[in-house]
Write a protein that holds these residues in place. Structure first.
Motif, PDB file in Angstrom:
ATOM      1  N   LEU A   6       0.799  -1.222   0.000  1.00  0.00           N
ATOM      2  CA  LEU A   6       0.000   0.000   0.000  1.00  0.00           C
ATOM      3  C   LEU A   6       0.832   1.271   0.000  1.00  0.00           C
ATOM      4  N   VAL A   7       1.988   1.241   0.652  1.00  0.00           N
ATOM      5  CA  VAL A   7       2.737   2.466   0.916  1.00  0.00           C
ATOM      6  C   VAL A   7       3.914   2.668  -0.020  1.00  0.00           C
ATOM      7  N   PHE A   8       4.632   1.599  -0.372  1.00  0.00           N
ATOM      8  CA  PHE A   8       5.880   1.740  -1.117  1.00  0.00           C
ATOM      9  C   PHE A   8       5.721   1.244  -2.545  1.00  0.00           C
ATOM     10  N   SER A   9       6.325   1.975  -3.462  1.00  0.00           N
ATOM     11  CA  SER A   9       6.229   1.626  -4.883  1.00  0.00           C
ATOM     12  C   SER A   9       7.432   2.178  -5.628  1.00  0.00           C
ATOM     13  N   LEU A  10       7.871   1.426  -6.619  1.00  0.00           N
ATOM     14  CA  LEU A  10       8.950   1.909  -7.480  1.00  0.00           C
ATOM     15  C   LEU A  10       8.435   2.892  -8.524  1.00  0.00           C
ATOM     16  N   PHE A  11       7.115   3.173  -8.512  1.00  0.00           N
ATOM     17  CA  PHE A  11       6.525   4.067  -9.501  1.00  0.00           C
ATOM     18  C   PHE A  11       6.194   5.433  -8.915  1.00  0.00           C
ATOM     19  N   GLN A  12       6.562   5.659  -7.667  1.00  0.00           N
ATOM     20  CA  GLN A  12       6.288   6.962  -7.064  1.00  0.00           C
ATOM     21  C   GLN A  12       7.121   8.046  -7.754  1.00  0.00           C
ATOM     22  N   PRO A  13       6.562   9.267  -7.882  1.00  0.00           N
ATOM     23  CA  PRO A  13       7.305  10.355  -8.561  1.00  0.00           C
ATOM     24  C   PRO A  13       8.676  10.604  -7.941  1.00  0.00           C
ATOM     25  N   THR A  14       8.736  10.628  -6.604  1.00  0.00           N
ATOM     26  CA  THR A  14      10.030  10.745  -5.920  1.00  0.00           C
ATOM     27  C   THR A  14      10.426   9.358  -5.460  1.00  0.00           C
ATOM     28  N   ARG A  15      11.207   8.689  -6.255  1.00  0.00           N
ATOM     29  CA  ARG A  15      11.501   7.277  -6.031  1.00  0.00           C
ATOM     30  C   ARG A  15      12.556   7.126  -4.933  1.00  0.00           C
ATOM     31  N   ASP A  16      12.082   6.957  -3.702  1.00  0.00           N
ATOM     32  CA  ASP A  16      12.966   6.700  -2.575  1.00  0.00           C
ATOM     33  C   ASP A  16      12.893   5.205  -2.281  1.00  0.00           C
ATOM     34  N   THR A  17      13.914   4.479  -2.676  1.00  0.00           N
ATOM     35  CA  THR A  17      13.876   3.024  -2.561  1.00  0.00           C
ATOM     36  C   THR A  17      14.278   2.524  -1.184  1.00  0.00           C
ATOM     37  N   VAL A  18      14.809   3.393  -0.339  1.00  0.00           N
ATOM     38  CA  VAL A  18      15.273   2.939   0.978  1.00  0.00           C
ATOM     39  C   VAL A  18      14.139   2.358   1.818  1.00  0.00           C
ATOM     40  N   PRO A  19      12.970   3.014   1.922  1.00  0.00           N
ATOM     41  CA  PRO A  19      11.881   2.407   2.709  1.00  0.00           C
ATOM     42  C   PRO A  19      11.461   1.037   2.179  1.00  0.00           C
ATOM     43  N   LEU A  20      11.355   0.900   0.856  1.00  0.00           N
ATOM     44  CA  LEU A  20      10.996  -0.397   0.287  1.00  0.00           C
ATOM     45  C   LEU A  20      12.075  -1.429   0.570  1.00  0.00           C
ATOM     46  N   LEU A  21      13.318  -1.021   0.523  1.00  0.00           N
ATOM     47  CA  LEU A  21      14.425  -1.925   0.830  1.00  0.00           C
ATOM     48  C   LEU A  21      14.354  -2.392   2.284  1.00  0.00           C
ATOM     49  N   VAL A  22      14.109  -1.462   3.202  1.00  0.00           N
ATOM     50  CA  VAL A  22      14.004  -1.818   4.622  1.00  0.00           C
ATOM     51  C   VAL A  22      12.832  -2.762   4.850  1.00  0.00           C
ATOM     52  N   CYS A  23      11.696  -2.440   4.245  1.00  0.00           N
ATOM     53  CA  CYS A  23      10.503  -3.273   4.397  1.00  0.00           C
ATOM     54  C   CYS A  23      10.754  -4.682   3.872  1.00  0.00           C
ATOM     55  N   THR A  24      11.387  -4.769   2.709  1.00  0.00           N
ATOM     56  CA  THR A  24      11.702  -6.071   2.125  1.00  0.00           C
ATOM     57  C   THR A  24      12.680  -6.845   3.007  1.00  0.00           C
ATOM     58  N   GLY A  25      13.683  -6.144   3.527  1.00  0.00           N
ATOM     59  CA  GLY A  25      14.649  -6.793   4.404  1.00  0.00           C
ATOM     60  C   GLY A  25      14.010  -7.355   5.656  1.00  0.00           C
ATOM     61  N   VAL A  26      13.105  -6.596   6.272  1.00  0.00           N
ATOM     62  CA  VAL A  26      12.417  -7.084   7.472  1.00  0.00           C
ATOM     63  C   VAL A  26      11.559  -8.300   7.136  1.00  0.00           C
ATOM     64  N   LEU A  27      10.903  -8.281   5.987  1.00  0.00           N
ATOM     65  CA  LEU A  27      10.093  -9.432   5.568  1.00  0.00           C
ATOM     66  C   LEU A  27      10.950 -10.696   5.439  1.00  0.00           C
ATOM     67  N   TRP A  28      12.141 -10.566   4.884  1.00  0.00           N
ATOM     68  CA  TRP A  28      13.023 -11.723   4.756  1.00  0.00           C
ATOM     69  C   TRP A  28      13.504 -12.196   6.132  1.00  0.00           C
ATOM     70  N   VAL A  29      13.722 -11.283   7.065  1.00  0.00           N
ATOM     71  CA  VAL A  29      14.125 -11.670   8.421  1.00  0.00           C
ATOM     72  C   VAL A  29      12.991 -12.425   9.116  1.00  0.00           C
ATOM     73  N   LEU A  30      11.764 -11.921   8.994  1.00  0.00           N
ATOM     74  CA  LEU A  30      10.609 -12.616   9.572  1.00  0.00           C
ATOM     75  C   LEU A  30      10.436 -14.001   8.952  1.00  0.00           C
ATOM     76  N   PHE A  31      10.619 -14.074   7.663  1.00  0.00           N
ATOM     77  CA  PHE A  31      10.541 -15.357   6.948  1.00  0.00           C
ATOM     78  C   PHE A  31      11.580 -16.342   7.481  1.00  0.00           C
TER      79      PHE A  31
END
Length: 466
Positions: A22-47
């Motif tokens: 809902l919140v992070f996307s690579l299509f946002q006008p201001t493409r800040d990938t750090v939040p998506l990277l952090v979110c993805t990293g936490v998901l892999w840790v939980l996994f």
């Protein structure tokens, strides 16, 4: 207590998956990938934590947890539109075109003759913007021009001026999904299809593992993996359909259902061609039956499209291979280090042939998944694609073989997608080191000692005499 903790981890994974979508996307006008990277990293840790704790659970609870996690995380992955890829927009368009009685290979999406078919969510209207008479707005929307009139065309499709690239089994899937919904339905039908296929894959793994004495907890490597939620469901990549049929082929062949296994393999290859790399490990016993059934099925699926479109069924495949740098060797991240330029194409091809031959020679026909893991994983390392969804094909064989260290490959490709500035060579190299280290740890101690001693003996042999 262990089951409770795992349940909480899975609930956290589902919640965070939905939040990321809902919140992070690579299509946002201001493409800040750090939040998506952090979110993805936490998901892999939980996994990783949930999979580790599952080792202490036994019996029916394993099956319940694996299925519940697969369903919960999968549903959460549907709460928003695609956030890292626009491929599913092309899938939807190909389905809409086919249901109008037109071959998807006949016209490019920007062709004026397809104007009556365009839904607003895929082709929004242009808007005035200051001194510019017509422009396009929207996160996933690009500007192109129609082929005949040269009028401005706003579209959510990538590569709207080239023909489709997808083989016939994929196109039949697109048509089937879109036949069930009106053209105004947006991304959710393909996401729902991805959820159903993902759950089906989980079920196939659990059933196949029970029949073959494989610990069913290994199915979590597929069912709870963040890559499945993101690329198979949120972004709805059709590679998942190929995964289902490739897994079915492997399970059928090991039960001596060679003709049926070959048919399933042929369908898988007709989804996206890539599953052909899973074939060598299934050809050790009665391989001619598997191969013949696969070839006949593959070409039979092409017949209706060839009759209507002719050679146009090749679509954009040649152009895609050139665009990705496979024709000049630029795409081969590791191979290019030792064979730069065009030589990388021949070196990569030679390596794949050698690995395929070794897999065919050494694979246990009753348990071909380790050979398939090696073949698919090696291909990903050698070809080093930019996109992580190609690694979906690897995951079921990680599960069947229990070789969790090979998950480093999809993780490396995922990091590279989110952070384009990350050198693909470094990401692939790190994955290769992890895979080699994991394989070395599993070796028999005597074999490992001999392998470690071999370089020392060679160095002594090559040392010049005093």
């Amino acid at each position: 207590m262990r089951i409770t903790i795992i349940s909480l981890l899975l609930a956290a994974s589902a919640t965070l998956t939905g939040y990321c979508v809902l919140v992070f996307s690579l299509f946002q006008p201001t493409r800040d990938t750090v939040p998506l990277l952090v979110c993805t990293g936490v998901l892999w840790v939980l996994f990783a934590a949930a999979v580790f704790l599952l080792r202490g659970v036994s019996g029916r609870a394993v099956v319940v947890l694996v299925l519940a996690g697969s369903l919960g995380i999968g549903v959460a992955a549907m709460v928003g539109p695609p956030n890292t890829s626009t491929d599913s927009a092309r899938y939807a368009w190909d389905g809409i075109v086919q249901n109008a009685g037109i071959s998807p290979y006949a016209y490019v999406p920007a062709d004026d003759r397809l104007d009556p078919l365009r839904p607003e969510w895929l082709f929004p209207a242009t808007v005035p913007s200051g001194t510019v008479p017509e422009t396009c707005q929207g996160q996933r929307i690009v500007v192109t021009h129609k082929t005949a009139s040269d009028a401005v065309l706003c579209t959510a499709l990538n590569r709207p001026t080239v023909p489709t690239i997808y083989p016939p089994a994929a196109e039949l899937y697109f048509a089937g999904i879109r036949f069930l919904v009106p053209p105004t339905a947006t991304y959710w039908p393909l996401q729902l299809g991805g959820l159903v296929l993902s759950l089906g894959t989980t079920g196939l793994l659990l059933l196949g593992m029970r029949r073959r004495g494989i610990p069913q907890r290994f199915a979590a490597y597929w069912a709870w993996c963040p890559l499945v939620a993101s690329e198979a469901i949120t972004n709805s990549h059709v590679d998942l359909l190929g995964v289902v049929f490739t897994l079915a082929a492997a399970l059928l062949v090991t039960r001596a259902r060679y003709w049926r296994g070959g048919i399933a393999l042929g369908i898988a290859i007709a989804v996206k061609l890539v599953p052909v790399i899973a074939a060598p490990a299934m050809l050790r016993r009665q391989g001619w039956k598997v191969g013949l059934a696969a070839v006949v099925t593959f070409f039979a699926l092409y017949v209706p499209y060839v009759l209507t479109t002719g050679i146009g069924v090749l679509g954009y495949l040649p152009g895609y291979l050139s665009e990705e740098g496979y024709d000049n060797g630029k795409r081969f991240a590791l191979v290019s280090l030792i064979a730069p330029g065009g030589a990388a194409v021949f070196v990569a091809g030679g390596l794949l042939v050698v690995i395929a031959a070794l897999v065919l020679w050494k694979t246990d026909p009753d348990r071909p998944w380790l050979g398939q893991l090696v073949m698919i994983g090696s291909t990903l390392l050698i070809l080093s694609p930019r996109y992580p969804w190609y690694a979906l094909l690897l995951l079921p064989f990680v599960a069947l073989s229990g070789r969790w260290d090979w998950l480093a490959i999809p993780l490396a490709l995922t990091l590279r997608q989110i952070l384009p500035s990350l050198e693909l060579t470094w990401a692939i190299t790190a994955a290769l080191i992890i895979v080699l280290a994991g394989s070395a740890v599993r070796l028999d101690p005597d074999v490992r000692a001999r392998m470690l001693a071999a370089p020392l003996r060679a160095a002594r042999f090559l040392r010049p005499p005093r």
